[in-house]
Enzyme design. Structure first.
Site, PDB file in Angstrom:
ATOM      1  N   GLU A  29       0.840  -1.198   0.000  1.00  0.00           N
ATOM      2  CA  GLU A  29       0.000   0.000   0.000  1.00  0.00           C
ATOM      3  C   GLU A  29       0.877   1.250   0.000  1.00  0.00           C
ATOM      4  OE1 GLU A  29      -2.396  -0.774   3.486  1.00  0.00           O
ATOM      5  OE2 GLU A  29      -3.080  -2.639   2.592  1.00  0.00           O
ATOM      6  N   GLU A  60      -4.538  -6.575   2.797  1.00  0.00           N
ATOM      7  CA  GLU A  60      -3.306  -7.198   3.288  1.00  0.00           C
ATOM      8  C   GLU A  60      -3.238  -8.691   2.985  1.00  0.00           C
ATOM      9  OE1 GLU A  60      -5.028  -4.967   4.984  1.00  0.00           O
ATOM     10  OE2 GLU A  60      -3.606  -3.314   5.188  1.00  0.00           O
ATOM     11  N   PHE A  83       1.944  -1.165   8.545  1.00  0.00           N
ATOM     12  CA  PHE A  83       2.172  -1.205   9.996  1.00  0.00           C
ATOM     13  C   PHE A  83       2.134  -2.676  10.406  1.00  0.00           C
ATOM     14  CE2 PHE A  83       0.883   3.146   9.641  1.00  0.00           C
ATOM     15  CZ  PHE A  83       1.293   3.823  10.787  1.00  0.00           C
ATOM     16  N   ASP A  85       0.921  -4.019  12.791  1.00  0.00           N
ATOM     17  CA  ASP A  85      -0.414  -4.382  13.289  1.00  0.00           C
ATOM     18  C   ASP A  85      -1.283  -4.989  12.183  1.00  0.00           C
ATOM     19  OD1 ASP A  85      -0.470  -2.286  15.947  1.00  0.00           O
ATOM     20  OD2 ASP A  85       0.773  -1.733  14.246  1.00  0.00           O
ATOM     21  N   PHE A  86      -1.037  -4.578  10.944  1.00  0.00           N
ATOM     22  CA  PHE A  86      -1.897  -5.052   9.848  1.00  0.00           C
ATOM     23  C   PHE A  86      -1.478  -6.440   9.347  1.00  0.00           C
ATOM     24  CE2 PHE A  86      -1.859  -0.269   8.593  1.00  0.00           C
ATOM     25  CZ  PHE A  86      -2.496   0.061   9.779  1.00  0.00           C
ATOM     26  N   HIS A 129      -1.778   0.723  16.066  1.00  0.00           N
ATOM     27  CA  HIS A 129      -0.689   1.146  15.176  1.00  0.00           C
ATOM     28  C   HIS A 129       0.655   1.171  15.896  1.00  0.00           C
ATOM     29  CE1 HIS A 129      -4.040   2.616  12.723  1.00  0.00           C
ATOM     30  NE2 HIS A 129      -3.209   2.852  11.720  1.00  0.00           N
TER      31      HIS A 129
HETATM   32  C1  LIG Z   1      -5.985  -2.793   7.696  1.00  0.00           C
HETATM   33  C2  LIG Z   1      -5.371  -1.479   7.430  1.00  0.00           C
HETATM   34  N1  LIG Z   1      -4.580  -1.328   6.350  1.00  0.00           N
HETATM   35  C3  LIG Z   1      -4.004  -0.151   6.107  1.00  0.00           C
HETATM   36  C4  LIG Z   1      -4.204   0.915   6.931  1.00  0.00           C
HETATM   37  C5  LIG Z   1      -3.504   2.225   6.661  1.00  0.00           C
HETATM   38  N2  LIG Z   1      -4.505   3.193   6.209  1.00  0.00           N
HETATM   39  C6  LIG Z   1      -5.100   4.031   7.056  1.00  0.00           C
HETATM   40  S1  LIG Z   1      -6.261   4.931   6.314  1.00  0.00           S
HETATM   41  C7  LIG Z   1      -5.942   4.247   4.821  1.00  0.00           C
HETATM   42  C8  LIG Z   1      -6.719   4.675   3.631  1.00  0.00           C
HETATM   43  C9  LIG Z   1      -8.145   4.393   3.813  1.00  0.00           C
HETATM   44  O1  LIG Z   1      -8.846   4.796   2.691  1.00  0.00           O
HETATM   45  P1  LIG Z   1     -10.413   4.908   2.757  1.00  0.00           P
HETATM   46  O2  LIG Z   1     -10.971   3.669   3.370  1.00  0.00           O
HETATM   47  O3  LIG Z   1     -10.896   5.259   1.423  1.00  0.00           O
HETATM   48  O4  LIG Z   1     -10.674   6.089   3.794  1.00  0.00           O
HETATM   49  P2  LIG Z   1     -10.158   7.607   3.723  1.00  0.00           P
HETATM   50  O5  LIG Z   1      -8.855   7.670   4.422  1.00  0.00           O
HETATM   51  O6  LIG Z   1     -10.082   7.992   2.307  1.00  0.00           O
HETATM   52  O7  LIG Z   1     -11.185   8.373   4.494  1.00  0.00           O
HETATM   53  C10 LIG Z   1      -4.942   3.297   4.928  1.00  0.00           C
HETATM   54  C11 LIG Z   1      -4.411   2.515   3.812  1.00  0.00           C
HETATM   55  C12 LIG Z   1      -5.016   0.714   8.064  1.00  0.00           C
HETATM   56  N3  LIG Z   1      -5.227   1.692   8.959  1.00  0.00           N
HETATM   57  N4  LIG Z   1      -5.598  -0.477   8.290  1.00  0.00           N
END
Ligand SMILES: Cc1ncc(C[n+]2csc(CCOP(=O)(O)OP(=O)(O)O)c2C)c(N)n1
Lengths: 324, 318
Positions: A29, A60, A83, A85-86, A129
């Site tokens: 990602e 993931e 992270f 955690d993921f 996190h």
């Molecule tokens: C399982 C997981 N993978 C990756 C992340 C890192 N991460 C946090 S927000 C995000 C983007 C999320 O996109 P979206 O669901 O469209 O929400 P937005 O941030 O656009 O509001 C990512 C990849 C996470 N928090 N949890």
């Protein structure tokens, strides 16, 4: 020698291996256009293009499973889990698939796969996190794992991981990404499975992992003024573990303090302590001390977070107890 | 629609906007640790949806949760105190911005795991069905979350068991740096509703009334036992992914500006003035009041004590 950051050392290691072997590809990602959430993959998308540096959907399990498929086809994928955690979302692919295939296939299928992820609290990133989940992987035969403690270590261990024919999880540390350190410009490979004595000493041995190595070394310098001589070992690899380096040191000092940032219960320090009891009980002059995270999730507020995570003062306390 | 509802919606949208601007300020002055994912630009969604909910209806939220919580009635003082890690915060400083929860208000929690709450919503909804208590569940998530396995598992259960859930997909076009088109082939996430045999609707997420109307139908369906509805709200986050991300490495300035022109608050204000619901001076007074409330929250949070360190060992079996 020139100094670069831990994050730069990671990009450099990946770039070098990608130049050497076109089978090496990176997926995860935000590893492409953004150059990584922690800027650990900067310049790679520009140099190698989107065929070899893939921004993936937020999936993931998909990332690890896809990397496994690539590995089975003879490629050398590096999957980034943003992270640590993921990792939980990819656990089935890691534990039931990645770790098992070589063995289940009677050695017919090899899995040259790297999972890059991280551990570490200290940024008030709270319970989802900040975890240090590396010790889980001890309990899953079939995967190697390393915990680089500096820019030099991360470059050398990551390059070895990429060249390894087995799955390797590289646990980077979030608080180290921006730390600078000396990294040679010439080829830099550190074999997996070898610990390093970072500082010699005679009174007590500290075996530390990841960012705790730096803390332990600082402490050793500090306590030297009081005449306490600490030997500091950087564990570097969890699996395979370099038992010999640890045992040799304990034979010399007779005292052992184990420092790791994960939750103490059921962690790597328990494993090392047991190993030492089994193999060198006769040379222990004091009970083994362990320093780790309290058995709690990581709380958000900095005052709470500081209370649960290990730090230099806590290591010092353990050292004093061990030499009493 | 009753004028008081319209005014309440404007007030909530403005509150979210000013709360987030204050967070930006507090964060950039180094008073807030951790991460701050702002909801600026997306206010119409949380407000339009939650205006249809009662106090004991439930919501699940995301990492970008402040707007959802305010729309569901969250207390500004306790929210602000939580995001800066104080004892007086919603979670006594243990959760922070990404984990604020208030079960008394049906706020099951912000969530740091993308798509983490979608299966939980199934359980919340199944409990409503078993207890027959009529409580509706709103499950908020981004378009990025729709590529997680948990999305499929959760919504399949919701549809299979006809649960009283409203799935609200906030499509702001980016998951961190990755444009939707680089993460999925479909443009409308709502088309996936079809595969669960539930209604799926696309609405303008910057039009609070459009969101309100769609949510109203969905909440009524849920209450009548007709099962879940999927509402996709097209929107945009004005800032970067979080405060530390300028958001410029992967988006063109023109694109950001275009969306800023579509400001949901500006648009709703003009409408209320045109329809003579509120005059310009009345809106100004409303904004002044909101700013005062948020400023009070900031002061409250700053002046509150930190938790005692040993409290870290509470609320858990050790
Ligand atoms: C399982 C997981 N993978 C990756 C992340 C890192 N991460 C946090 S927000 C995000 C983007 C999320 O996109 P979206 O669901 O469209 O929400 P937005 O941030 O656009 O509001 C990512 C990849 C996470 N928090 N949890």
């Amino acid at each position: 020698m020139r100094e670069i950051t831990y994050a730069q050392a990671i990009s450099e290691a990946i770039a070098e291996e990608m130049r050497l072997d076109e089978n090496v590809i990176l997926l995860g990602e935000d590893v492409g256009i953004l150059g990584g959430n922690f800027r650990t993959t900067t310049g790679l998308y520009e140099e190698f293009g989107e065929e070899r540096v893939l921004d993936t959907p937020i999936s993931e399990a998909g990332i690890v499973g896809c990397a496994l498929g690539l590995a089975i086809r003879g490629m050398r994928p590096i999957a980034e889990i943003m992270f640590g955690d993921f990792l939980c979302l990819a656990m089935d692919q890691i534990v039931n698939q990645v770790a098992k295939i070589r063995y289940m296939s009677g050695g017919r299928i090899r899995v040259p796969l790297v999972i890059r992820t991280n551990i570490g609290a200290g940024r008030s990133s709270a319970a989802q996190h900040s975890q240090s989940l590396h010790s889980w992987f001890l309990h899953t035969p079939g995967i190697e794992s390393v915990m680089p403690s500096s820019p030099y270590e991360v470059k050398g261990l990551l390059k070895s991981a990429i060249r390894d024919d087995n799955p390797v999880v590289v646990f980077e540390h979030k608080m180290l990404y921006n730390k600078k350190g000396e990294v040679p410009e010439k080829e830099c490979l550190i074999p997996i499975g070898i610990s390093e004595v970072k500082r010699e000493g005679g009174d007590v041995t500290i075996v530390a992992t990841s960012s705790m190595v730096g803390e332990s070394l600082e402490l050793a310098i500090q306590l030297e003024k009081e005449g306490i001589s600490i030997e500091v070992i950087d564990l570097r690899s969890l699996v395979p573990m370099d038992e010999e380096t640890i045992i040799n040191s304990v034979r010399k000092t007779g005292r052992l303090v184990l420092v790791d940032e994960g939750v103490t219960r059921g962690g790597i320090t328990a494993e090392i302590a047991t190993m030492v009891m089994e193999k060198a009980f006769d040379c222990l002059n004091a009970p083994i001390e362990r320093v780790g995270n309290e058995n709690t999730p990581i709380p958000f507020s900095p005052v709470l977070e500081r209370y649960v995570i290990p730090n230099r003062e806590k290591i010092e306390k353990a050292v004093r107890k061990a030499i009493k | 629609m009753d004028n008081s509802v319209l005014i309440d919606m404007l007030k909530k949208m403005v509150t979210i906007r000013y709360f987030e601007e204050s967070i930006y300020d507090v964060y950039t002055r180094g008073l807030m640790p951790g991460l701050a994912h702002l909801y600026i630009g997306e206010e119409a969604i949380a407000v339009g949806v939650c205006e249809n909910l009662k106090r004991d209806d439930l919501i699940t939220s995301t990492h970008r949760g402040h707007g959802h919580l305010i729309a569901k009635g969250g207390d500004l003082n306790k929210m602000m105190a939580e995001v800066i890690g104080k004892e007086t915060g919603y979670c006594k400083g243990k959760g922070g911005s990404m984990h604020i929860a208030d079960p008394d208000l049906g706020i099951i929690g912000a969530n740091g795991i993308v798509a983490g709450s979608i299966p939980i919503a199934a359980g919340l909804g199944l409990a409503s069905k078993i207890k027959n208590d009529g409580r509706v569940i709103v499950c908020f998530f981004g378009e990025g979350a729709s590529n997680q396995g948990a999305f499929h598992e959760g919504i399949n259960m919701g549809s299979l068991w006809n649960l009283p859930i409203v799935y609200v997909c906030e499509n702001n076009l980016y998951g961190i740096s990755v444009h939707q088109s680089r993460a999925q082939k479909i443009k409308d996430v709502a088309v996936r509703a079809k595969s669960y045999d539930i209604p799926g609707e696309v609405v303008d997420g910057n039009d609070v009334l459009a969101v309100y109307d769609a949510a109203k139908i969905a909440v009524e369906r849920a209450k009548e036992g007709l099962g879940p509805t999927f509402i996709e709200c097209k929107t945009y986050r004005w800032g970067g992914h979080h405060v530390g991300d300028p958001g410029t490495a992967y988006r063109a300035k023109e694109e950001v500006d275009m969306w800023k022109d579509k400001c949901p608050i500006k648009r709703f204000k003009s409408l209320l003035i045109k329809e003579r619901v509120l005059s310009e001076p009345e809106i100004e007074r409303l904004e002044e009041k909101v700013k005062k409330d948020v400023d009070v929250a900031v002061t409250f949070a700053k002046e509150s004590p930190y938790p005692l360190p040993e409290e870290a060992l509470e609320d858990i079996i050790i």
